[in-house]
Design a protein around this motif. Structure first.
Motif, short mmCIF file in Angstrom:
data_model
loop_
_atom_site.label_atom_id
_atom_site.label_comp_id
_atom_site.label_asym_id
_atom_site.label_seq_id
_atom_site.Cartn_x
_atom_site.Cartn_y
_atom_site.Cartn_z
N LEU A 55 0.86 -1.19 0.00
CA LEU A 55 0.00 0.00 0.00
C LEU A 55 0.89 1.24 0.00
O LEU A 55 1.43 1.63 1.04
CB LEU A 55 -0.92 0.00 1.22
CG LEU A 55 -1.91 1.16 1.30
CD1 LEU A 55 -2.87 1.16 0.11
CD2 LEU A 55 -2.68 1.13 2.61
N LEU A 56 1.05 1.85 -1.16
CA LEU A 56 1.97 2.98 -1.31
C LEU A 56 1.32 4.28 -0.84
O LEU A 56 2.00 5.15 -0.31
CB LEU A 56 2.41 3.11 -2.77
CG LEU A 56 3.08 1.87 -3.37
CD1 LEU A 56 3.53 2.15 -4.80
CD2 LEU A 56 4.25 1.39 -2.52
N VAL A 57 0.02 4.44 -1.07
CA VAL A 57 -0.71 5.62 -0.60
C VAL A 57 -2.05 5.14 -0.05
O VAL A 57 -2.82 4.48 -0.76
CB VAL A 57 -0.95 6.64 -1.74
CG1 VAL A 57 -1.71 7.85 -1.22
CG2 VAL A 57 0.36 7.07 -2.37
N GLY A 58 -2.32 5.47 1.21
CA GLY A 58 -3.56 5.05 1.84
C GLY A 58 -4.27 6.20 2.52
O GLY A 58 -4.23 7.35 2.07
N LEU A 59 -4.90 5.91 3.65
CA LEU A 59 -5.74 6.89 4.34
C LEU A 59 -4.94 7.94 5.11
O LEU A 59 -5.48 8.99 5.45
CB LEU A 59 -6.68 6.17 5.33
CG LEU A 59 -7.83 5.38 4.74
CD1 LEU A 59 -8.52 4.59 5.84
CD2 LEU A 59 -8.83 6.30 4.05
N ASP A 60 -3.69 7.66 5.40
CA ASP A 60 -2.98 8.50 6.37
C ASP A 60 -2.53 9.84 5.83
O ASP A 60 -2.12 10.70 6.62
CB ASP A 60 -1.77 7.74 6.93
CG ASP A 60 -0.85 7.20 5.85
OD1 ASP A 60 -1.34 7.00 4.72
OD2 ASP A 60 0.34 6.97 6.13
N THR A 61 -2.58 10.07 4.53
CA THR A 61 -2.06 11.33 3.98
C THR A 61 -3.12 12.23 3.35
O THR A 61 -2.78 13.24 2.75
CB THR A 61 -0.98 11.05 2.92
OG1 THR A 61 -1.54 10.25 1.86
CG2 THR A 61 0.20 10.30 3.53
N SER A 62 -4.41 11.90 3.48
CA SER A 62 -5.48 12.71 2.89
C SER A 62 -5.23 12.95 1.40
O SER A 62 -5.46 14.03 0.88
CB SER A 62 -5.60 14.06 3.61
OG SER A 62 -5.87 13.88 4.98
N ASP A 63 -4.74 11.92 0.73
CA ASP A 63 -4.41 12.07 -0.69
C ASP A 63 -5.64 11.85 -1.56
O ASP A 63 -6.73 11.56 -1.07
CB ASP A 63 -3.29 11.11 -1.08
CG ASP A 63 -2.24 11.76 -1.94
OD1 ASP A 63 -2.62 12.48 -2.89
OD2 ASP A 63 -1.05 11.60 -1.66
N ASP A 64 -5.47 12.03 -2.87
CA ASP A 64 -6.59 12.01 -3.79
C ASP A 64 -7.09 10.61 -4.11
O ASP A 64 -8.26 10.41 -4.44
CB ASP A 64 -6.20 12.71 -5.10
CG ASP A 64 -5.84 14.15 -4.87
OD1 ASP A 64 -6.72 14.92 -4.45
OD2 ASP A 64 -4.67 14.52 -5.08
N ALA A 65 -6.21 9.61 -4.04
CA ALA A 65 -6.58 8.25 -4.39
C ALA A 65 -5.65 7.29 -3.65
O ALA A 65 -4.58 7.68 -3.17
CB ALA A 65 -6.48 8.03 -5.90
N GLY A 66 -6.07 6.03 -3.57
CA GLY A 66 -5.20 5.01 -3.01
C GLY A 66 -4.32 4.42 -4.10
O GLY A 66 -4.72 4.34 -5.26
N VAL A 67 -3.12 4.01 -3.73
CA VAL A 67 -2.20 3.39 -4.68
C VAL A 67 -1.69 2.08 -4.08
O VAL A 67 -1.16 2.07 -2.96
CB VAL A 67 -1.00 4.31 -5.00
CG1 VAL A 67 -0.09 3.65 -6.03
CG2 VAL A 67 -1.49 5.67 -5.52
N TYR A 68 -1.86 1.00 -4.83
CA TYR A 68 -1.46 -0.32 -4.36
C TYR A 68 -0.53 -0.97 -5.38
O TYR A 68 -0.88 -1.13 -6.55
CB TYR A 68 -2.69 -1.21 -4.14
CG TYR A 68 -2.39 -2.48 -3.39
CD1 TYR A 68 -2.40 -2.51 -2.00
CD2 TYR A 68 -2.07 -3.65 -4.07
CE1 TYR A 68 -2.12 -3.68 -1.31
CE2 TYR A 68 -1.77 -4.83 -3.39
CZ TYR A 68 -1.80 -4.83 -2.00
OH TYR A 68 -1.51 -5.97 -1.31
N ARG A 69 0.67 -1.33 -4.93
CA ARG A 69 1.68 -1.90 -5.82
C ARG A 69 1.36 -3.35 -6.15
O ARG A 69 1.13 -4.17 -5.26
CB ARG A 69 3.06 -1.80 -5.16
CG ARG A 69 4.20 -2.39 -6.00
CD ARG A 69 5.55 -2.10 -5.36
NE ARG A 69 5.54 -2.51 -3.95
CZ ARG A 69 6.28 -1.92 -3.01
NH1 ARG A 69 7.07 -0.90 -3.33
NH2 ARG A 69 6.23 -2.35 -1.76
N LEU A 70 1.35 -3.66 -7.45
CA LEU A 70 1.14 -5.03 -7.91
C LEU A 70 2.47 -5.74 -8.11
O LEU A 70 2.61 -6.93 -7.82
CB LEU A 70 0.35 -5.04 -9.22
CG LEU A 70 -1.06 -4.44 -9.16
CD1 LEU A 70 -1.70 -4.47 -10.55
CD2 LEU A 70 -1.93 -5.19 -8.16
N ASN A 71 3.44 -5.00 -8.65
CA ASN A 71 4.79 -5.53 -8.84
C ASN A 71 5.75 -4.35 -8.97
O ASN A 71 5.34 -3.20 -8.75
CB ASN A 71 4.86 -6.46 -10.08
CG ASN A 71 4.31 -5.80 -11.33
OD1 ASN A 71 4.69 -4.68 -11.67
ND2 ASN A 71 3.42 -6.50 -12.03
#
Length: 347
Positions: A41-57
């Motif tokens: 989980l590269l970007v989640g709830l903790d930074t109030s960002d615009d979208a979530g980012v999840y690394r596949l590879n």
């Protein structure tokens, strides 16, 4: 032929102005347990960002977002376009490319003509086509108040994610659309705009951030967010706090839609805008000479706004020039500093 109806008359709030306010939302989120750690989980709830980012590879990550709201304009087709552009914008803000989308529909199907819903969906479909994304389905419920939006999935290289937390001292801030949208769309409900003015604000909202995102891709961009319901200063505050840096905003450089100040002086100020202003007390320093109207405009709740880009100071003029050449309504509106980390100073 569809019946003549003002979609905006069917809701108390419109567009991103119907978001739960930042102060209330923060209180709710604080009650939730922390998410289980996941190294992908590269970007989640903790930074109030615009979208979530999840690394596949090592080469690919998913960008996921969801956005929906009540009617912001009266024309159904335009409403669909604006809602789609707004939802897709989160993918662009993260540096991603939109891939697929799901429609989210709430509609009084027994009251309004079915053609109205068809026009909304057609507007969204045309905007998805323009973005190069594929509609793969959706979900609908019957509701007294119409609502529409999309869940959008995109792709990004894990090393090229544009979060809102990486702004660095010396960066310049570029905004790619004018603000004042909330004031003008509230004026639509009150019948205060001409047809030409409605067309202007609708065009701003329906414009994809695709060109801006693709243009910034080759530059040294350290942080990016899109300006929506929390307003220019609200989203700037998230960037300042997430980056542990100070921001200076040059108010006279911020592009504002025509008549926004005039209408605000007449009292057309959305509730979401006032909520944003109240939430930022202590996080923003305004000039003593700046009146409250101008302060509120900087906090105005935007729907489908532009990107706020924090780019290396050495490359800012080149990026700005390329954006302008590409037809983007861009402006250099501020800078990132070491002083007052987490705070905004309006100049």
């Amino acid at each position: 032929m569809t019946q003549s109806i003002k979609l905006t008359s069917l809701s108390t709030k419109g567009g991103c102005g119907c978001k739960i306010g930042p102060a209330d939302l923060a209180q709710v989120i604080r009650m939730l347990p922390p998410a289980a750690p996941d190294p992908n989980l590269l970007v989640g709830l903790d930074t109030s960002d615009d979208a979530g980012v999840y690394r596949l590879n090592d080469e690919m990550a998913l960008v996921q977002t969801l956005d929906f709201f009540t009617p912001i304009v009266d024309d159904p087709y335009s409403f669909g376009q604006v809602a789609a552009a707004n939802a897709i914008s989160d993918i662009y803000a993260m540096g991603g490319k939109p891939l697929t989308a799901l429609n989210i529909v709430a509609f009084p199907i027994a009251v309004l003509e079915k053609e109205i819903l068809a026009d909304i969906l057609r507007g969204a479909a045309d905007k998805l086509k323009e973005a190069g994304a594929t509609l793969v389905g959706g979900h609908s419920i019957e509701d007294k108040e119409p609502k529409f939006g999309l869940a959008v999935t995109g792709l990004v290289h894990p090393d090229k994610v544009r979060a809102n937390t990486g702004a660095k001292p010396g960066d310049k801030l570029i905004l790619t659309k004018p603000i004042g949208v909330g004031i003008l769309t509230s004026s639509i409900k009150k019948g205060l705009l001409t047809d030409e003015e409605i067309e202007r604000v609708t065009a701003v909202m329906a414009t994809l951030n695709k060109t801006a995102a693709e243009t910034m891709d080759s530059y040294d961009v350290h942080a990016c967010t899109d300006v929506t319901g929390f307003g220019l200063l609200g989203h700037s505050s998230e960037m300042a706090k997430g980056s542990s840096a100070g921001l200076r905003i040059f108010s006279d450089q911020v592009p504002v839609l025509e008549r926004a100040r005039e209408l605000a002086e007449k009292g057309v100020i959305p509730g979401g805008t006032r909520n944003n202003f109240a939430h930022l007390v202590g996080s923003v320093t305004f000039p003593e000479a700046m009146d409250e109207i101008d302060q509120l405009i900087l906090c105005d709740a935007v729907t489908s706004g532009g990107l706020l880009i924090s780019v290396s100071g050495e490359e800012a003029e080149a990026l700005f020039g390329e954006l302008k050449s590409a037809g983007v309504e861009a402006a250099i509106i501020g800078e990132v500093t070491e002083e007052n980390p987490g705070h905004i100073t309006v100049i």
